[in-house]
Design an enzyme around this catalytic site. Structure first.
Site, short mmCIF file in Angstrom:
data_model
loop_
_atom_site.label_atom_id
_atom_site.label_comp_id
_atom_site.label_asym_id
_atom_site.label_seq_id
_atom_site.Cartn_x
_atom_site.Cartn_y
_atom_site.Cartn_z
N GLU A 28 42.34 33.06 44.30
CA GLU A 28 43.25 34.18 44.56
C GLU A 28 43.40 34.35 46.07
O GLU A 28 42.45 34.74 46.76
CB GLU A 28 42.70 35.47 43.90
CG GLU A 28 43.48 36.73 44.24
CD GLU A 28 44.98 36.58 43.99
OE1 GLU A 28 45.37 36.39 42.84
OE2 GLU A 28 45.75 36.67 44.98
N GLU A 69 41.06 44.00 42.98
CA GLU A 69 41.59 42.63 43.11
C GLU A 69 41.04 41.72 42.00
O GLU A 69 41.76 40.88 41.47
CB GLU A 69 41.23 42.08 44.49
CG GLU A 69 41.89 40.77 44.82
CD GLU A 69 43.42 40.84 44.82
OE1 GLU A 69 43.96 41.57 45.64
OE2 GLU A 69 44.04 40.16 43.97
N GLU A 76 46.13 38.49 35.66
CA GLU A 76 47.06 37.37 35.90
C GLU A 76 46.69 36.16 35.04
O GLU A 76 47.56 35.52 34.45
CB GLU A 76 47.06 36.99 37.38
CG GLU A 76 47.81 37.96 38.27
CD GLU A 76 47.66 37.65 39.76
OE1 GLU A 76 48.12 38.47 40.57
OE2 GLU A 76 47.05 36.61 40.11
N SER A 98 49.26 44.84 40.40
CA SER A 98 49.39 44.63 41.85
C SER A 98 49.46 45.96 42.58
O SER A 98 48.93 46.10 43.69
CB SER A 98 50.65 43.84 42.17
OG SER A 98 50.55 42.55 41.64
N1 LIG Z 1 55.41 35.96 32.12
C1 LIG Z 1 56.05 36.71 33.03
N2 LIG Z 1 57.13 37.43 32.70
C2 LIG Z 1 57.80 38.20 33.59
N3 LIG Z 1 57.43 38.33 34.88
C3 LIG Z 1 56.35 37.66 35.30
C4 LIG Z 1 55.60 36.81 34.42
N4 LIG Z 1 54.58 36.26 35.13
C5 LIG Z 1 54.70 36.75 36.36
N5 LIG Z 1 55.74 37.60 36.50
C6 LIG Z 1 56.20 38.32 37.71
O1 LIG Z 1 55.79 37.59 38.85
C7 LIG Z 1 54.93 38.40 39.66
C8 LIG Z 1 53.84 37.52 40.26
O2 LIG Z 1 53.09 37.01 39.17
P1 LIG Z 1 51.62 36.44 39.40
O3 LIG Z 1 50.86 37.54 40.03
O4 LIG Z 1 51.08 35.87 38.14
O5 LIG Z 1 52.03 35.27 40.38
P2 LIG Z 1 51.23 34.66 41.56
O6 LIG Z 1 52.23 33.97 42.41
O7 LIG Z 1 50.11 33.85 40.96
O8 LIG Z 1 50.65 35.95 42.31
P3 LIG Z 1 49.37 36.01 43.26
O9 LIG Z 1 49.78 35.36 44.55
O10 LIG Z 1 49.14 37.52 43.39
O11 LIG Z 1 48.27 35.31 42.52
C9 LIG Z 1 54.40 39.50 38.75
O12 LIG Z 1 54.03 40.67 39.48
C10 LIG Z 1 55.57 39.72 37.83
O13 LIG Z 1 56.53 40.58 38.44
#
Ligand SMILES: Nc1ncnc2c1ncn2[C@@H]1O[C@H](COP(=O)(O)OP(=O)(O)OP(=O)(O)O)[C@@H](O)[C@H]1O
Length: 130
Positions: A28, A69, A76, A98
């Site tokens: 993360e 966090e 996630e 978040s």
């Molecule tokens: N299955 C889903 N359906 C709809 N929106 C989603 C989905 N997965 C993620 N999102 C959107 O994307 C955003 C980021 O998702 P996620 O936190 O999983 O991605 P990340 O790039 O891994 O983030 P981080 O950098 O915090 O780990 C979420 O806050 C949400 O708005």
């Protein structure tokens, strides 16, 4: 899964928890901000010779951000397992999660201001002449 209340069972639980912590820190990206910020705050507190009360509030405040966090990271992971297609409920859940991290971080900055300004002022300002 069997509920083992033996010493070995407890050690296994701790082991799993620590491996979860290590995974979250490695994977993360936000921990690359949280952990140096926490180290900076602890160094500042040591330099300014915080009393026990200030140390307690500082540790609690940083702990709340780290725990938020960790829950966010767990959610996630769970969201990816439940549905990796666009899903309105998952989007809301992740956005709110978040928001929990963001709120705890903003509160931490506010609390940090109240904790640090007075000791910093005494450390910075020259002693008054007799
Ligand atoms: N299955 C889903 N359906 C709809 N929106 C989603 C989905 N997965 C993620 N999102 C959107 O994307 C955003 C980021 O998702 P996620 O936190 O999983 O991605 P990340 O790039 O891994 O983030 P981080 O950098 O915090 O780990 C979420 O806050 C949400 O708005």
């Amino acid at each position: 899964m069997k509920n083992e209340m033996t010493l070995r069972g407890w050690l296994r639980k701790f082991g799993l928890a620590f491996s979860g912590l290590a995974w979250a820190i490695r994977n993360e990206g936000s921990f690359a901000v949280h952990l140096p910020a926490a180290a900076l705050a602890f160094s500042g507190a040591a330099l300014l010779q915080f009393d026990y009360g200030r140390w307690a509030v500082l540790v609690l405040t940083i702990g709340v951000v780290i725990v938020a966090e960790l829950f966010n990271t767990a959610l996630e992971c769970l969201a990816k397992a439940v549905d990796d297609q666009p899903n309105e409920h998952i989007r809301l859940a992740l956005d709110i999660s978040s928001a929990a991290v963001l709120s705890s971080s903003l509160f931490a900055v506010g609390i940090g201001f109240f904790l640090f300004w007075q000791p910093f002022w005494f450390w910075w300002s020259p002693p008054l002449p007799n």
